[in-house]
Design an enzyme around this catalytic site. Structure first.
Site, PDB file in Angstrom:
ATOM      1  N   HIS A   1     -50.894  97.433  23.040  1.00 39.38           N
ATOM      2  CA  HIS A   1     -52.308  97.087  23.199  1.00 39.38           C
ATOM      3  C   HIS A   1     -53.136  97.823  22.149  1.00 39.38           C
ATOM      4  CE1 HIS A   1     -50.282  96.412  27.047  1.00 39.38           C
ATOM      5  NE2 HIS A   1     -51.217  95.546  27.347  1.00 39.38           N
TER       6      HIS A   1
ATOM      7  N   ASP B   1     -53.451  97.807  70.376  1.00 36.73           N
ATOM      8  CA  ASP B   1     -54.140  97.383  69.150  1.00 36.73           C
ATOM      9  C   ASP B   1     -53.466  96.177  68.508  1.00 36.73           C
ATOM     10  OD1 ASP B   1     -56.409  98.911  69.153  1.00 36.73           O
ATOM     11  OD2 ASP B   1     -55.626 100.470  67.837  1.00 36.73           O
TER      12      ASP B   1
ATOM     13  N   GLU C   1     -58.374 104.465  52.266  1.00 39.33           N
ATOM     14  CA  GLU C   1     -56.979 104.898  52.189  1.00 39.33           C
ATOM     15  C   GLU C   1     -56.501 104.965  50.742  1.00 39.33           C
ATOM     16  OE1 GLU C   1     -58.005 102.175  53.822  1.00 39.33           O
ATOM     17  OE2 GLU C   1     -57.948 102.778  55.931  1.00 39.33           O
TER      18      GLU C   1
ATOM     19  N   HIS D   1     -56.139  92.460  22.680  1.00 38.51           N
ATOM     20  CA  HIS D   1     -55.906  93.265  23.875  1.00 38.51           C
ATOM     21  C   HIS D   1     -54.455  93.692  24.038  1.00 38.51           C
ATOM     22  CE1 HIS D   1     -56.219  94.746  27.988  1.00 38.51           C
ATOM     23  NE2 HIS D   1     -55.070  94.141  28.173  1.00 38.51           N
TER      24      HIS D   1
ATOM     25  N   HIS E   1     -52.041  96.217  63.702  1.00 38.99           N
ATOM     26  CA  HIS E   1     -51.966  97.679  63.596  1.00 38.99           C
ATOM     27  C   HIS E   1     -50.556  98.222  63.806  1.00 38.99           C
ATOM     28  CE1 HIS E   1     -56.231  97.233  63.577  1.00 38.99           C
ATOM     29  NE2 HIS E   1     -56.472  98.520  63.632  1.00 38.99           N
TER      30      HIS E   1
END
Lengths: 670, 670
Positions: free
Chosen positions: A38, A476, A418, A269, A480
């Site tokens: 690149h 749940d 997360e 690129h 989950h």
């Protein structure tokens, strides 16, 4: 071996431009030689990088690992030749011109994307977009946290990032930006390669974002400069260093700067310029040097830039030597990554107590109890959770939160981020001085999987506390309930996946995770209560061998081997009672860590697995991979699809994950 | 069975509040009965939901599947009782009071989180945060694309989302917001439950974002209202419907509204209120009805709201009947999900041509050629790529891009947003009328894994085109080389992972992916060239059985079975030549789809796998899962760690993934 041409032609070019052109041609020529890579990004950002490295970046090329160096993160990792060129130009040991010639070749230091540990000057492995900028947040946070512990005289550095349009489009960038702005990481400075080009073409094919406004919405300072105007770049960086907020500087650049027909287009690129375009680029930029040849004056200027920090480095060493002895000792020992003297004394006492008391505890709760024993003895440990503190049980007593402007704490509220947490933990570990652990539900390991993978690739010690590890979480429901996650994480190289069966194993697995300093460790922990199964004290930790005989067969040669992990080991123990009651000698093998078990010698493995016996495994998860342990004639009791929403005991019955099923499977094979 | 109390006490309460309180108490009582769940969100957003469902949402409760209904997405899926209460209150068939009583119980429709297909009114499975808002972008885009195809008289509806703080903190939200703003999806309206509380406590523990400014930076309209003031909510929604940009309305609410001591705190988020607090809430809100009892007047008003859309529905049916016959036919058949007459005619001709010509093609290129045959015959197919169009080869000739304000195209530039793409594809499929496919590199499937999982859970037909599927991509190195991804995706239930060996199999796998209308299909495709291995025409598609004997053993009973997928099948063929040359009868089995093979009868499987022969598998990936096919005495030739940066042929040699290794492994076992 370096190659230098005479500086005759170059004498008419201003030093900055000549220095920047060194980057441009090293990049373009290396990509051309490799026939892949690149070139556009290094050519476009050469001016910015030159200003940064020659005027601002605090580093000493002679010792790229100086702890108080500024960190430089190339988030747009595909532009790897930029960083290789800079390491070579500034004179970092172990980066020669031959390394640049061998760009992207087998065994070279100059991989297609920068790889941590392969070459000097690489602070983090990058390439998967957005990871660099998110990791840098952990580094910048680590700097503030270390400064809060050891003082500004020992820790006082900036974290600079070059990020591209792709980095900023990735969702992880938002999590990172939001975290950095909230925590007021004023020494984090992001230089955005604002070239308006991505692989598909102009960025306006897919985005209309006002990135500056977005960063401002998260509490950042922002600026906008011509990325080819060195004085403007310098002024922007100087201003960024003075605020108490992180700063984004949009550097308007031309991708592939200097390539007459291709610059400013996606053609530069991800492919070599081609011989003709490269020749034309030399003409356009007045560059009279051959491939991998540099003008002597520019190289000398670069080498001087590389030595710029030597005095500051020496002064820092003096300050370190003059520092309080205990402080210095803690500083150096946490940086070394070694666990301190007595790191597991309290843990060992805790384990002895568990064996004596035999409590019934969810392993997530047992994990918190292990942390109570470990955190006070291990100041490098930094806890946290992605907004599930009470569910993950990640916060031990006495831990205090890290806050905006107050970095003395040791617990991080990562928010519902997360992915950002995973990358920030990587950054904390890479910064040095910290052993980060962070919690979420096991099912949401999917959200941070790319960061876990980078930790595995880099060999970074981070610990993911992944609770609610099966249908045992109950109501749940399937969104989950992890089913495939254990298999999918065990499939990843260099990841240690721990799934302890009781409080004793949980404490042992925590010790093993802390000792695992060559990659990430994951702890899969239950929501539901688990009885203590390990009743006898041992000299060493049985979990350290990955799998072991928890209960040996009695009344004759072993005929059945029941294997399990985590919350299902208790089912195996119940099944063993039934089989033993029927006169069938049966052993139970607990397998808290497959990866450690796979490393044991074959004799040990055979003795544990009971080759020749009927082997039945149980795990409240999909069975992929278990064939390795149960063999052709073995049986697996577990899940073969997604879970359901109901109280946990009903789910175990509903999906047939029971001691009775294990007994039946074993007897059918006897 | 419904339970209604007398309206005496309720008569003093304004109808809106009484209707909203129906939601509050159904939610709080159901959570209390289940002893688990999230009462805070439905209690906080009850006013907003009441305004939306009684004054704006276009739906006909008698037919929740009316194609031109407004879509309602509960992105904050933990508040599932909100949607169940609404479905019951408005009178949707198949949602009774007993279903609410059975909240979170085994086999009930009312799972812990809303699950698509389990109960009426659920447009998408939610719970993993951020997925709902990102999926809604696909739905809103689907609406505009369908309107461009069939006209506003048949397609003209809004997409409403309720999102929480957690949804907005997830990185995927940024990808979704950015995409929606760029594409000017003016009929997308997000109602943010701005309650300033997440699980760890106040949101300011972890974030300081100005979300309104962030959305504005991506081209959204924004507004801010008191989420308990029905007229203010109504005015904000009415304004949002008039702009040509998507709109975010921040609804300032009190989580757990009405619970005297717990409202406004994290205590109401994820746990029952408790009997005492629930009694006190009844007192505070003047609610004299028992659990699952509703005032007659309010229920009647709710049922009237549920019937509000009946006339509009009837008018729509009239317009549909009056529409051009061909247009109506295409509209209904694409909505049905059935593939059109002649959908594979061109593909079959293409396959015949490939067998005749035997080209050497990368399977990513072969994929594009298959698309050239399929896209013109299947108007429901919508292509796209996460900014890797030229690398993924996802754009067939004649495909035109979808643009802001111009939705007639059939190709989407998703930008560098793999996760947003995955969710948007789910939304397009759920909207109906479209079969979306989208490309990225296989290694970056990790970035969109949570969206793939939801597709698997919902049974949504989406197709992921995952190129650069091994070390065969070469120089980009280990950050870009998938190793564990095939195993980790095969581990996921209800996902069909295809890895074709040549151009013929690639075409067949595309046909199989289109026919797989009960879950996602993933195509793992090579960057490097692959010879055509299938030389003979067949009546049916051998790939349809998942694995088949590509080359049978010759010169005697089969002694060796070589198994492979994708780019390694050619290695197996070379190894077979060697073994056959040495007089060892050897078969080659190509296994393009494990999941389809696992569904075959045992006789077929045994015949393919060659039980009793020496079995050697090869795949340029980690071996997890292969034990199932090679058995205890088999051998696996593949990766046992991360890859490296070098030209691909050298990498295959370096990692020992060669025909020679297969031959040696086979002979060692003979």
């Amino acid at each position: 071996m370096t190659h230098q041409s005479t500086p005759a032609a170059a004498a008419t070019i201003a030093p900055h431009t000549e220095m920047a052109n060194c980057i441009r041609f090293l990049a373009a020529d290396a990509v051309q030689a490799a026939k892949s890579g690149h070139p556009g990004m290094p050519m476009g950002m050469a001016d910015v990088a030159t200003v940064l490295y020659t005027r601002f970046l605090k580093f000493d090329a002679a010792d790229p690992a100086w702890p108080d160096r500024d960190r430089f993160v190339l988030s747009a990792g595909h532009g790897s030749m930029l960083i290789y060129a800079l390491s070579y130009l500034t004179g970092m040991p172990g980066m020669d011109m031959d390394d640049l010639r061998n760009f992207r070749q087998l065994g070279s230091k100059t991989a297609g994307h920068p790889e941590y540990g392969h070459a000097p000057g690489i602070e983090v492995t990058t390439g998967p977009l957005g990871q660099g900028i998110a990791t840098s947040v952990g580094m910048a946070l680590g700097e503030r946290m270390a400064a809060a512990r050891y003082g500004d005289t020992l820790v006082d550095h900036y974290t600079y990032v070059i990020a591209g349009d792709g980095c900023l489009m990735e969702g992880i960038s938002q999590e990172a930006i939001s975290m950095a702005g909230h925590l007021k990481l004023g020494k984090l400075i992001v230089l955005w390669d604002d070239n308006s080009i991505s692989i598909d073409g102009a960025t306006d094919l897919s985005t209309s974002d006002d990135h500056l406004a977005r960063f401002e919405a998260s509490g950042w300072e922002t600026g906008r400069v011509d990325g080819h105007d060195p004085e403007a770049i310098a002024a922007a960086i100087a201003a960024a260093r003075e605020t108490d907020r992180p700063t984004l500087i949009a550097c308007k650049t031309v991708i592939g700067f200097g390539a007459p027909t291709k610059q400013g287009t996606a053609a530069t690129h991800g492919a070599p310029l081609g011989d003709d375009e490269l020749t034309a680029t030399r003409e356009a930029l007045g560059w009279t040097h051959g491939p991998f040849e540099l003008p002597e004056r520019a190289l000398a200027a670069w080498r001087a830039a590389g030595a710029r920090g030597a005095d500051e480095h020496a002064a820092w060493r003096n300050r370190l030597e003059g520092a309080d002895a205990a402080l210095r000792e803690t500083f150096l020992s946490t940086l070394s990554g070694d666990l301190p003297e007595g790191w597991d004394t309290a843990l060992k006492a805790h384990i002895a107590g568990l064996i004596a008391d035999a409590p019934t505890l969810a392993s997530r709760v047992a994990s918190q109890k292990a942390l109570e024993a470990l955190v006070p003895a291990n100041p490098a440990m930094i806890g946290g959770s992605a907004d599930l503190t009470g569910s993950n049980n990640t916060r031990a007593g006495g831990m205090t939160p890290v806050k905006p402007g107050d970095y003395a704490g040791n617990y991080i509220h990562y928010g519902v981020r997360e992915h950002g947490m995973g990358a920030a933990m990587n950054g904390l570990a890479l910064h040095g001085g910290f052993i980060p652990y962070g919690g979420t539900f096991l099912v949401f390991a999917d959200y941070c999987r790319p960061a876990i993978r980078l930790a595995a690739l880099m060999g970074t010690r981070v610990i993911h506390v992944l609770t609610h590890d099966s249908i045992g979480l109950g109501e749940d429901g399937p969104t989950h309930q992890p089913v495939e996650h254990l298999a999918s994480l065990r499939a990843m190289p260099n990841v240690a996946v721990f799934r302890p069966a009781d409080a004793v194993e949980t404490a042992e697995c925590w010790a093993l995770a802390l000792q695992n300093d060559t990659g990430p460790s994951l702890l899969a922990l239950s929501r539901q209560g688990l009885p203590t199964l390990r009743k006898a004290a041992t000299e060493d930790m049985p979990s350290a061998r990955g799998a072991y005989v928890l209960a040996e067969a009695e009344g004759g040669d072993r005929r059945v081997t029941l294997m399990a992990t985590g919350s299902e080991v208790m089912l195996a123990m119940t099944a063993r009672d039934t089989l033993q009651g029927e006169g069938i000698p049966t052993a139970v093998v607990s397998m808290p860590c497959w990866e450690l078990f796979a490393k044991q010698d074959e004799t040990y493995r055979e003795s544990v697995l009971g080759t020749g016996t009927v082997r039945v495994a149980v795990e409240a998860a999909c069975g992929m991979g278990w064939e390795r342990w149960i063999g052709d004639n073995g049986a697996f009791v577990g899940m073969d699809g997604f879970g359901a929403s109901a109280p946990a005991p009903q789910l175990y019955q509903h999906f047939g994950i029971t001691a009775e099923a294990m007994v039946a499977a074993a007897k059918a094979r006897l």
